[in-house]
Design a protein around this motif. Sequence first.
Motif, PDB file in Angstrom:
ATOM      1  N   ASN A  40       4.298  26.685  -5.803  1.00 54.91           N
ATOM      2  CA  ASN A  40       4.389  28.086  -6.581  1.00 54.91           C
ATOM      3  C   ASN A  40       5.102  28.085  -7.610  1.00 54.91           C
ATOM      4  N   LYS A  41       6.013  27.020  -7.889  1.00 51.30           N
ATOM      5  CA  LYS A  41       6.826  27.126  -9.094  1.00 51.30           C
ATOM      6  C   LYS A  41       6.367  26.816 -10.420  1.00 51.30           C
ATOM      7  N   ARG A  42       6.498  27.653 -11.436  1.00 52.54           N
ATOM      8  CA  ARG A  42       6.052  27.483 -12.771  1.00 52.54           C
ATOM      9  C   ARG A  42       6.949  26.602 -13.774  1.00 52.54           C
ATOM     10  N   VAL A  43       6.331  25.574 -14.132  1.00 53.46           N
ATOM     11  CA  VAL A  43       7.058  24.587 -14.779  1.00 53.46           C
ATOM     12  C   VAL A  43       6.391  24.465 -16.215  1.00 53.46           C
ATOM     13  N   LEU A  44       7.383  24.325 -17.344  1.00 55.59           N
ATOM     14  CA  LEU A  44       7.305  24.448 -18.644  1.00 55.59           C
ATOM     15  C   LEU A  44       7.637  23.053 -19.234  1.00 55.59           C
ATOM     16  N   LEU A  45       6.767  22.165 -19.704  1.00 50.89           N
ATOM     17  CA  LEU A  45       7.327  20.997 -20.599  1.00 50.89           C
ATOM     18  C   LEU A  45       6.912  20.918 -21.978  1.00 50.89           C
ATOM     19  N   ILE A  46       8.204  20.474 -22.718  1.00 52.51           N
ATOM     20  CA  ILE A  46       8.239  20.620 -24.084  1.00 52.51           C
ATOM     21  C   ILE A  46       8.380  19.440 -24.688  1.00 52.51           C
ATOM     22  N   GLU A  47       7.217  18.917 -25.423  1.00 51.40           N
ATOM     23  CA  GLU A  47       7.433  17.632 -25.780  1.00 51.40           C
ATOM     24  C   GLU A  47       6.762  17.702 -27.277  1.00 51.40           C
ATOM     25  N   PRO A  48       7.407  17.204 -28.404  1.00 49.20           N
ATOM     26  CA  PRO A  48       6.842  17.281 -29.809  1.00 49.20           C
ATOM     27  C   PRO A  48       5.503  16.456 -30.142  1.00 49.20           C
ATOM     28  N   GLU A  49       5.522  15.514 -29.248  1.00 56.80           N
ATOM     29  CA  GLU A  49       4.575  14.229 -29.719  1.00 56.80           C
ATOM     30  C   GLU A  49       3.329  14.315 -28.828  1.00 56.80           C
ATOM     31  N   ALA A  50       2.040  14.018 -29.090  1.00 58.26           N
ATOM     32  CA  ALA A  50       0.810  14.084 -28.225  1.00 58.26           C
ATOM     33  C   ALA A  50       0.850  13.007 -27.139  1.00 58.26           C
TER      34      ALA A  50
END
Length: 403
Positions: free
Chosen positions: A37-47
């Motif tokens: 139930n946890k919401r996770v945001l992953l920020i990464e500039p490259e594909a």
Amino acid sequence: MPEAPKSMLAYDYLLVGGGAAGLSLAYHLAQEPRLANKRVLLIEPEAKNRNDRTWSFWADEPTPFDALAVGEWRKIVFRSPGFAQIFDLGRYRYRTIRGLDFYQFVQQALASLPTQFTVLRDEVLTLENTLGGVRVRTVAGQEFTASYAFDSRPPAIEPRPDTYRYLLQHFVGWEIETTRDVFDPEVVEFMDFRSAQQREARFMYVLPFGPRRALVEYTLFSARVLPKAEYETQLLDYLANNLELIAADYRITAEETGAIPMTDHPLPARVGARIINLGTRAGRAKPSTGYAFRRIQAQSARLAAALAATGQPPADLTGDRWQFRLFDTLLLDIMQRQGEMTRDIFRQLFERNPVARIFRFLDEKTSWTDNLRVMSSVAPGPFMRSIAHVLRGRPGQRKDSAG
């Protein structure tokens, strides 16, 4: 996975960086039912859509990524002047995983959980602790908050060479295909120290994927990278004089290069209450060997288990033991002041210890008794001098240098 909209959004966990460390933690979070139930945001500039690196590791138990291995070996060989031996790894297996296979595997796992994971193609501009959480601002102008942030960006180190040691493990490797059977596909050339050391630690490393295909790599532990032509000269010499290959006998199908920082400079496991460091930023590349993949997995599993059980990271974020940090510092000190001695130290380790004990020692899992056995198997002089340098608080320098 859905892209994050341009507005302030609150998440449970923020992952800064989608390389080995960030994706490893994401995968461990995804596999933990209590965190569904946890919401996770992953920020990464490259594909992360190309094969930019490989990771090799040894293990005596199953790992989550074994199915991705492009090679698995049960034997390694160590070579130096006057000593060479093939070692059966017993319960251990030595494996190699390609970066692209790992990226795609984890990305697919996260894509199957769209309500839990969001991936944003952007770069973090600022990351700060707040009262009870973290706030991040991106280069594109988006802002997000979270309960915890896990930062795997490369560390920014202000060197202090009067106090700490700074070396690189750097290499150039060629993946080659040959016109005839050349390699023993069952044996990894783990370290071949027979080449000239040139006052540094230098060795060849060969991963055989078949009788006619292998990665052949020239690796050094030193303070500076070389001109690329110098690596290539050593590779050509090894192919010609050790494998008896001329140019017509093989073709280069891929190349990999790298320079891994190896230092005893303190790399904090956290920044403030809510920002947790991962990967090389948290010192997961072992300072004396450069191996990092298994250490990253251990930290990821440790974090996921604690978050699931208590809702917060563990008090001890890494489980590192001080005595192994000291061992790493001593070896770095020897490498820095007299790198050519590294060959003799590793020869003594492999000549006088079972390979399982060496692996346990490098994995930092040995008991005090085994630690004493390992340390007593190598000549004490170089280490005693390094202990003196540690006690005085100044790194050792080359004999022909000041200090």
